[in-house]
Design a protein around this motif. Sequence first.
Motif, PDB file in Angstrom:
ATOM      1  N   HIS A 253       0.831  -1.194   0.000  1.00 54.00           N
ATOM      2  CA  HIS A 253       0.000   0.000   0.000  1.00 54.00           C
ATOM      3  C   HIS A 253       0.867   1.245   0.000  1.00 54.00           C
ATOM      4  CE1 HIS A 253      -3.759  -2.035   0.280  1.00 54.00           C
ATOM      5  NE2 HIS A 253      -3.446  -2.629   1.399  1.00 54.00           N
ATOM      6  N   ASP A 254       1.968   1.216  -0.787  1.00 48.41           N
ATOM      7  CA  ASP A 254       2.848   2.365  -0.813  1.00 48.41           C
ATOM      8  C   ASP A 254       2.160   3.610  -1.358  1.00 48.41           C
ATOM      9  OD1 ASP A 254       4.872   0.952   0.273  1.00 48.41           O
ATOM     10  OD2 ASP A 254       5.893   0.523  -1.620  1.00 48.41           O
ATOM     11  N   GLU A 255       1.021   3.411  -2.071  1.00 49.03           N
ATOM     12  CA  GLU A 255       0.343   4.574  -2.628  1.00 49.03           C
ATOM     13  C   GLU A 255      -0.442   5.355  -1.580  1.00 49.03           C
ATOM     14  OE1 GLU A 255      -2.367   0.992  -3.591  1.00 49.03           O
ATOM     15  OE2 GLU A 255      -0.222   1.438  -3.447  1.00 49.03           O
ATOM     16  N   PHE A 256      -0.574   4.821  -0.352  1.00 43.70           N
ATOM     17  CA  PHE A 256      -1.331   5.487   0.701  1.00 43.70           C
ATOM     18  C   PHE A 256      -0.424   5.826   1.885  1.00 43.70           C
ATOM     19  CE2 PHE A 256      -4.411   2.608  -1.369  1.00 43.70           C
ATOM     20  CZ  PHE A 256      -5.310   3.557  -1.836  1.00 43.70           C
ATOM     21  N   ASP A 257      -0.742   6.929   2.534  1.00 43.34           N
ATOM     22  CA  ASP A 257      -0.047   7.321   3.761  1.00 43.34           C
ATOM     23  C   ASP A 257      -1.083   7.688   4.814  1.00 43.34           C
ATOM     24  OD1 ASP A 257       2.638   6.983   3.274  1.00 43.34           O
ATOM     25  OD2 ASP A 257       2.907   8.973   2.412  1.00 43.34           O
ATOM     26  N   SER A 258      -0.715   7.515   6.080  1.00 45.50           N
ATOM     27  CA  SER A 258      -1.563   8.004   7.158  1.00 45.50           C
ATOM     28  C   SER A 258      -0.681   8.592   8.242  1.00 45.50           C
ATOM     29  CB  SER A 258      -2.429   6.870   7.730  1.00 45.50           C
ATOM     30  OG  SER A 258      -1.665   6.027   8.553  1.00 45.50           O
ATOM     31  N   PHE A 259      -1.230   9.560   8.962  1.00 44.70           N
ATOM     32  CA  PHE A 259      -0.501  10.157  10.081  1.00 44.70           C
ATOM     33  C   PHE A 259      -1.513  10.727  11.052  1.00 44.70           C
ATOM     34  CE2 PHE A 259      -1.011  13.357   6.831  1.00 44.70           C
ATOM     35  CZ  PHE A 259      -1.351  14.516   7.513  1.00 44.70           C
ATOM     36  N   VAL A 260      -1.050  11.014  12.266  1.00 40.78           N
ATOM     37  CA  VAL A 260      -1.913  11.502  13.333  1.00 40.78           C
ATOM     38  C   VAL A 260      -1.637  12.984  13.588  1.00 40.78           C
ATOM     39  CG1 VAL A 260      -2.547  11.266  15.766  1.00 40.78           C
ATOM     40  CG2 VAL A 260      -2.029   9.228  14.403  1.00 40.78           C
ATOM     41  N   VAL A 261      -2.708  13.753  13.736  1.00 47.05           N
ATOM     42  CA  VAL A 261      -2.604  15.164  14.117  1.00 47.05           C
ATOM     43  C   VAL A 261      -3.203  15.304  15.512  1.00 47.05           C
ATOM     44  CG1 VAL A 261      -3.279  17.528  13.590  1.00 47.05           C
ATOM     45  CG2 VAL A 261      -2.800  15.932  11.723  1.00 47.05           C
ATOM     46  N   LEU A 333      -3.259   9.969  -0.329  1.00 48.72           N
ATOM     47  CA  LEU A 333      -2.333   9.335  -1.242  1.00 48.72           C
ATOM     48  C   LEU A 333      -0.890   9.629  -0.833  1.00 48.72           C
ATOM     49  CD1 LEU A 333      -4.096  10.009  -4.658  1.00 48.72           C
ATOM     50  CD2 LEU A 333      -4.107   7.915  -3.302  1.00 48.72           C
ATOM     51  N   HIS A 334       0.010   8.804  -1.333  1.00 53.98           N
ATOM     52  CA  HIS A 334       1.410   8.863  -0.919  1.00 53.98           C
ATOM     53  C   HIS A 334       2.030  10.238  -1.144  1.00 53.98           C
ATOM     54  CE1 HIS A 334       5.360   7.346   0.042  1.00 53.98           C
ATOM     55  NE2 HIS A 334       5.826   7.779  -1.102  1.00 53.98           N
ATOM     56  N   GLU A 335       1.620  10.916  -2.222  1.00 58.80           N
ATOM     57  CA  GLU A 335       2.249  12.207  -2.530  1.00 58.80           C
ATOM     58  C   GLU A 335       1.732  13.354  -1.672  1.00 58.80           C
ATOM     59  OE1 GLU A 335      -0.905  11.459  -5.811  1.00 58.80           O
ATOM     60  OE2 GLU A 335       0.622  10.318  -4.719  1.00 58.80           O
ATOM     61  N   MET A 336       0.790  13.088  -0.794  1.00 56.94           N
ATOM     62  CA  MET A 336       0.273  14.129   0.092  1.00 56.94           C
ATOM     63  C   MET A 336       1.397  14.689   0.976  1.00 56.94           C
ATOM     64  SD  MET A 336      -2.839  13.794   2.876  1.00 56.94           S
ATOM     65  CE  MET A 336      -2.050  12.387   3.663  1.00 56.94           C
ATOM     66  N   ASP A 337       1.477  16.008   1.071  1.00 50.74           N
ATOM     67  CA  ASP A 337       2.493  16.664   1.892  1.00 50.74           C
ATOM     68  C   ASP A 337       2.013  16.668   3.341  1.00 50.74           C
ATOM     69  OD1 ASP A 337       4.158  18.471   3.256  1.00 50.74           O
ATOM     70  OD2 ASP A 337       4.528  19.625   1.431  1.00 50.74           O
ATOM     71  N   GLN A 338       2.521  15.747   4.146  1.00 47.60           N
ATOM     72  CA  GLN A 338       2.028  15.590   5.511  1.00 47.60           C
ATOM     73  C   GLN A 338       2.226  16.848   6.340  1.00 47.60           C
ATOM     74  OE1 GLN A 338       3.239  12.095   7.629  1.00 47.60           O
ATOM     75  NE2 GLN A 338       2.960  10.729   5.882  1.00 47.60           N
ATOM     76  N   ASN A 339       3.382  17.468   6.238  1.00 49.42           N
ATOM     77  CA  ASN A 339       3.662  18.650   7.051  1.00 49.42           C
ATOM     78  C   ASN A 339       2.707  19.791   6.718  1.00 49.42           C
ATOM     79  OD1 ASN A 339       5.769  17.507   8.496  1.00 49.42           O
ATOM     80  ND2 ASN A 339       7.309  18.104   6.983  1.00 49.42           N
TER      81      ASN A 339
END
Length: 349
Positions: A253-261, A333-339
């Motif tokens: 699932h390299d095309e997806f990212d997740s993170f916590v805010v 998606l993976h290219e989303m800029d998390q910061n």
Amino acid sequence: MSQQKIPATVITGFLGAGKTTMIRNLLSNTGGKKIALIINEFGDLGVDGDVLKGCGAENCTEDDIIELTNGCICCTVADDFIPTMTKLLERAQRPDHIVIETSGLALPQPLVAAFNWPDIRSEVTVDGVITVVDSAAVAAGRFADDHDAVDARRADDASLDHESPIEELFEDQLTCADLIVLNKTDLLDGEGLSRVRHEVASRIARKPAMIEARNGEVPASVLLGLGIGTEEDIGNRKSHHELEHEGATPHDHDEFDSFVVELGPIDDPAGFAEKLKGVIAEHDVLRLKGFADIAGKQMRLQVQAVGGRIDQYFDRAWAPGEARGTRLVVIGLHEMDQNTVRKAIQALV
């Protein structure tokens, strides 16, 4: 006389389809059956497990709820799922039924295939695979293409031979289903629902049963007891990846990212939600879910967002000694800029 196999129901569905809500309703209406629940989160905040542990179902206690976090269940079958199932089967008091909620990004096929492993096959059978669909999202074209336009261009553009990863995943979850639940039908009129039925049916060659639901309200008698034995038919439900790349690299699932805010207290939940819609739209966030600390309130606010639709409701009181706070899981998606996304959400408070 051999012991009867324990039935297991796999509940899958794309991001925000309403799987957890449906399971919460199910646990309150099991007809006395003792349920063991295995939850697979995408990301490191066990939101779904936290929701279900607070549902107070007598026949599914906190000890019966097992969370598999930080890994898609279809990619960690050997490392996580098989050992979890083994420990579950070693319990002195076995469950009457096992319910497995996959993450919104999981392929159900590898999970169902795992039930053919010798240590599992003799003890458990897949009662059925239930795929939950967000009807409102499908009606809005979240997973739909202009098929005529695509077909016209395919003759000239070989790059259009394959669907996008999101659409493939949506179709793979439908392909594996024994029962498709068209959820959130209260958000559509008759014409819209008819379009959704056609869209979903056109995505798959198999024709599993399809039912409608509002707020995930489906009787346990409908969801449990299908008696399919899906593991024996898994060869007829191959995913795009299996069909196109059998024998090649494993699914990932390299095309997806997740993170916590993490945020502090929120003074105006309605205003926060409205501004959050703008962040979601600007950065194409696929899914957002979590809990919010509302200033001056003793109840915890649950937040669920799919596209531009945000649902909020108070689910329970903060427990004594529990650290209050706002914690949101963002999936894109993976290219989303998390910061950038993180700062945009933090700026809303």
